[in-house]
Scaffold this motif. Structure first.
Motif, PDB file in Angstrom:
ATOM      1  N   PRO A 112       9.108  -4.167  -9.017  1.00  0.00           N
ATOM      2  CA  PRO A 112       8.125  -4.191  -7.922  1.00  0.00           C
ATOM      3  C   PRO A 112       7.504  -5.563  -7.691  1.00  0.00           C
ATOM      4  N   PHE A 113       7.738  -6.505  -8.615  1.00  0.00           N
ATOM      5  CA  PHE A 113       7.160  -7.840  -8.469  1.00  0.00           C
ATOM      6  C   PHE A 113       8.190  -8.870  -7.999  1.00  0.00           C
ATOM      7  N   ASP A 114       9.350  -8.393  -7.583  1.00  0.00           N
ATOM      8  CA  ASP A 114      10.342  -9.295  -7.018  1.00  0.00           C
ATOM      9  C   ASP A 114       9.803  -9.906  -5.713  1.00  0.00           C
ATOM     10  N   ASP A 115      10.210 -11.132  -5.426  1.00  0.00           N
ATOM     11  CA  ASP A 115       9.735 -11.821  -4.225  1.00  0.00           C
ATOM     12  C   ASP A 115      10.098 -11.090  -2.945  1.00  0.00           C
ATOM     13  N   ARG A 116      11.131 -10.260  -2.989  1.00  0.00           N
ATOM     14  CA  ARG A 116      11.588  -9.549  -1.802  1.00  0.00           C
ATOM     15  C   ARG A 116      10.986  -8.146  -1.684  1.00  0.00           C
ATOM     16  N   VAL A 117      10.033  -7.858  -2.557  1.00  0.00           N
ATOM     17  CA  VAL A 117       9.335  -6.569  -2.522  1.00  0.00           C
ATOM     18  C   VAL A 117       7.860  -6.832  -2.256  1.00  0.00           C
ATOM     19  N   GLU A 118       7.324  -6.151  -1.263  1.00  0.00           N
ATOM     20  CA  GLU A 118       5.905  -6.284  -0.929  1.00  0.00           C
ATOM     21  C   GLU A 118       5.193  -4.966  -1.227  1.00  0.00           C
ATOM     22  N   LEU A 119       4.042  -5.050  -1.875  1.00  0.00           N
ATOM     23  CA  LEU A 119       3.227  -3.872  -2.163  1.00  0.00           C
ATOM     24  C   LEU A 119       1.972  -3.916  -1.295  1.00  0.00           C
ATOM     25  N   GLN A 120       1.751  -2.849  -0.558  1.00  0.00           N
ATOM     26  CA  GLN A 120       0.543  -2.746   0.270  1.00  0.00           C
ATOM     27  C   GLN A 120      -0.264  -1.557  -0.228  1.00  0.00           C
ATOM     28  N   ARG A 121      -1.487  -1.817  -0.655  1.00  0.00           N
ATOM     29  CA  ARG A 121      -2.327  -0.779  -1.240  1.00  0.00           C
ATOM     30  C   ARG A 121      -2.650   0.304  -0.206  1.00  0.00           C
ATOM     31  N   GLN A 122      -2.591   1.562  -0.648  1.00  0.00           N
ATOM     32  CA  GLN A 122      -2.980   2.714   0.166  1.00  0.00           C
ATOM     33  C   GLN A 122      -3.988   3.533  -0.626  1.00  0.00           C
ATOM     34  N   ASP A 123      -5.233   3.531  -0.186  1.00  0.00           N
ATOM     35  CA  ASP A 123      -6.276   4.283  -0.890  1.00  0.00           C
ATOM     36  C   ASP A 123      -6.129   5.768  -0.603  1.00  0.00           C
ATOM     37  N   THR A 124      -6.358   6.582  -1.613  1.00  0.00           N
ATOM     38  CA  THR A 124      -6.190   8.027  -1.495  1.00  0.00           C
ATOM     39  C   THR A 124      -7.488   8.742  -1.856  1.00  0.00           C
ATOM     40  N   PHE A 125      -7.568  10.023  -1.520  1.00  0.00           N
ATOM     41  CA  PHE A 125      -8.800  10.767  -1.772  1.00  0.00           C
ATOM     42  C   PHE A 125      -9.042  11.029  -3.255  1.00  0.00           C
ATOM     43  N   THR A 126      -8.023  10.858  -4.102  1.00  0.00           N
ATOM     44  CA  THR A 126      -8.227  11.048  -5.539  1.00  0.00           C
ATOM     45  C   THR A 126      -8.948   9.865  -6.173  1.00  0.00           C
ATOM     46  N   GLY A 127      -9.031   8.750  -5.457  1.00  0.00           N
ATOM     47  CA  GLY A 127      -9.615   7.542  -6.032  1.00  0.00           C
ATOM     48  C   GLY A 127      -8.602   6.652  -6.709  1.00  0.00           C
ATOM     49  N   ARG A 128      -7.350   7.132  -6.829  1.00  0.00           N
ATOM     50  CA  ARG A 128      -6.279   6.321  -7.409  1.00  0.00           C
ATOM     51  C   ARG A 128      -5.421   5.760  -6.293  1.00  0.00           C
ATOM     52  N   PRO A 129      -5.268   4.445  -6.216  1.00  0.00           N
ATOM     53  CA  PRO A 129      -4.474   3.884  -5.128  1.00  0.00           C
ATOM     54  C   PRO A 129      -2.993   4.183  -5.307  1.00  0.00           C
ATOM     55  N   GLU A 130      -2.302   4.307  -4.188  1.00  0.00           N
ATOM     56  CA  GLU A 130      -0.846   4.325  -4.173  1.00  0.00           C
ATOM     57  C   GLU A 130      -0.410   3.159  -3.292  1.00  0.00           C
ATOM     58  N   PHE A 131       0.899   2.970  -3.145  1.00  0.00           N
ATOM     59  CA  PHE A 131       1.349   1.736  -2.518  1.00  0.00           C
ATOM     60  C   PHE A 131       2.503   1.993  -1.551  1.00  0.00           C
ATOM     61  N   LEU A 132       2.423   1.292  -0.421  1.00  0.00           N
ATOM     62  CA  LEU A 132       3.560   1.195   0.485  1.00  0.00           C
ATOM     63  C   LEU A 132       4.444   0.062  -0.026  1.00  0.00           C
ATOM     64  N   MET A 133       5.698   0.391  -0.334  1.00  0.00           N
ATOM     65  CA  MET A 133       6.643  -0.617  -0.811  1.00  0.00           C
ATOM     66  C   MET A 133       7.558  -1.026   0.339  1.00  0.00           C
ATOM     67  N   ARG A 134       7.635  -2.332   0.598  1.00  0.00           N
ATOM     68  CA  ARG A 134       8.549  -2.873   1.605  1.00  0.00           C
ATOM     69  C   ARG A 134       9.642  -3.662   0.906  1.00  0.00           C
ATOM     70  N   PHE A 135      10.866  -3.343   1.252  1.00  0.00           N
ATOM     71  CA  PHE A 135      12.020  -4.019   0.667  1.00  0.00           C
ATOM     72  C   PHE A 135      12.685  -4.866   1.747  1.00  0.00           C
ATOM     73  N   ASP A 136      12.749  -6.146   1.517  1.00  0.00           N
ATOM     74  CA  ASP A 136      13.359  -7.068   2.470  1.00  0.00           C
ATOM     75  C   ASP A 136      14.610  -7.666   1.833  1.00  0.00           C
ATOM     76  N   SER A 137      15.699  -6.909   1.907  1.00  0.00           N
ATOM     77  CA  SER A 137      16.938  -7.286   1.216  1.00  0.00           C
ATOM     78  C   SER A 137      16.662  -7.569  -0.255  1.00  0.00           C
ATOM     79  N   ALA A 138      15.878  -6.669  -0.864  1.00  0.00           N
ATOM     80  CA  ALA A 138      15.497  -6.844  -2.264  1.00  0.00           C
ATOM     81  C   ALA A 138      16.728  -6.682  -3.161  1.00  0.00           C
ATOM     82  N   PRO A 139      17.049  -7.671  -3.975  1.00  0.00           N
ATOM     83  CA  PRO A 139      18.262  -7.580  -4.797  1.00  0.00           C
ATOM     84  C   PRO A 139      18.084  -6.637  -5.979  1.00  0.00           C
ATOM     85  N   VAL A 140      19.151  -5.959  -6.328  1.00  0.00           N
ATOM     86  CA  VAL A 140      19.172  -5.103  -7.513  1.00  0.00           C
ATOM     87  C   VAL A 140      20.345  -5.549  -8.376  1.00  0.00           C
TER      88      VAL A 140
END
Length: 351
Positions: free
Chosen positions: A160-188
């Motif tokens: 998730p910390f690869d340069d081609r992966v972006e994490l965007q925080r999404q706040d939830t009603f539980t108080g625990r954040p989740e994340f929108l993950m964007r993959f821009d030709s992320a290598p595996v």
């Protein structure tokens, strides 16, 4: 079908309850679960786990639900680490599983199909988005389902910390954040490919019924804890010189909640037992999901109603069970979705 737990399983349950009830600090609870071997309860012994069955894993999950602890056994271990332990290569297992058992790493999952595309132009890469991924900001890897141009599903362990992966925080009603993950030709890299396209369905067929059942067991723990709190409140809170539980409307409602909890218990453990025994469990899992969503929601609403204004007090533990229960219901898809799934299963078996 025997839902009586043996002596070792009862001891395991009591240990989990003792650890989770011994502190209100979630980080400390997690460390204690790791030290006791409960985080790796269903992971292989040779990799630091205990080699237990799925039923034993669910016993710990139930204790987590009943304690209100934020211990991500489902999100951080079952969704990602469990399929690596069962389907991964020797190198993947030896690299990724021991830190899970030690409580120092997590592997969540991002498994909704159709949102991420995978291509292989001299190497695998992912493009697309995946919303509401838990724990992505602290994960060692995220298990991502991705489809190729022909619609075949593969499974990939993404950094998730690869340069081609972006994490965007999404706040939830539980108080625990989740994340929108964007993959821009992320290598595996090859060592992080769990299953190539066309081979991922086997893993998902094994994994998703277990995730659904574990959520049902967690919902059972939340419902039982809310019922216990409500029963104690009705015994001790007085109105017009009488305990609230002496009033017929209150006693009938909590009696209905008790029946709903027992229904959840029967169906959740039936599904867990069938999965642990390697039996066909599709129908049992769908029934358990319906009870978790329908009856679980009803129990938690009744607990709030019978507590009155106290149910809104954030210093009182009821709100944790209500929020976790609502999240379980939403992740499961709701009661109507469970009934539709069950109808499809019954129609298929009839034909």
């Amino acid at each position: 079908m025997d839902f009586t737990f043996d002596e070792d399983q009862e001891s395991l349950r009591e240990l989990a309850r003792e650890i989770l009830g011994g502190s209100t600090e979630d980080d400390r609870r997690w460390r204690d679960l790791a030290r006791s071997g409960l985080l790796g309860i269903t992971l292989p012994e040779e990799l630091g786990g205990s080699g237990g069955s799925f039923v034993e894993f669910c016993l710990v999950v139930e204790a987590v639900g009943a304690s209100g602890a934020r211990a991500p056994l489902i999100d951080g271990i079952l969704l990602g680490a469990a399929p690596v332990a069962v389907f991964g290569t020797t190198e993947q297992r030896s690299r990724l599983i021991p830190p899970i058992c030690e409580g120092t790493a997590l592997i969540p999952g991002a498994l909704d199909e159709g949102r991420v595309r995978v291509t292989n132009d001299g190497g695998w890469s992912l493009t697309g988005t995946r919303p509401f991924v838990p724990l992505a900001d602290t994960a060692e890897r995220v298990l991502v389902a991705a489809d190729d141009a022909e619609g075949r599903t593969g499974l990939f362990l993404v950094d998730p910390f690869d340069d081609r992966v972006e994490l965007q925080r999404q706040d939830t009603f539980t108080g625990r954040p989740e994340f929108l993950m964007r993959f821009d030709s992320a290598p595996v890299p090859p060592e992080d490919v769990l299953r190539v396209p066309g081979e991922g369905a086997e893993v998902l067929d094994w994994l998703l019924p277990r995730v659904t059942t574990a959520l049902c067991v967690h919902q059972l723990g939340c419902s039982q804890a809310a019922l216990d709190l409500t029963a104690a409140h009705l015994r001790t809170r007085e109105q017009f010189g009488r305990p609230l539980g002496a009033f017929q409307a209150a006693s009938q409602r909590i009696a209905d909640a008790y029946i709903d909890v027992e229904g959840q218990r029967l169906t959740a453990w039936q599904a867990a037992w069938r999965l642990a025994e390697g039996m066909d469990a599709a129908e049992a899992v769908a029934i358990a999901a319906w009870w978790a969503c329908d009856a679980g929601s009803r129990v938690l609403h009744s607990a709030q109603h019978l507590h009155g204004g106290l149910s809104t007090d954030l210093d009182y533990p009821l709100h944790r069970f209500v929020l976790e229960g609502k999240r379980n219901e939403l992740v499961l898809g709701g009661a109507s979705a469970a009934l539709l799934e069950l109808g499809d299963i019954l129609a298929g078996s009839a034909s």
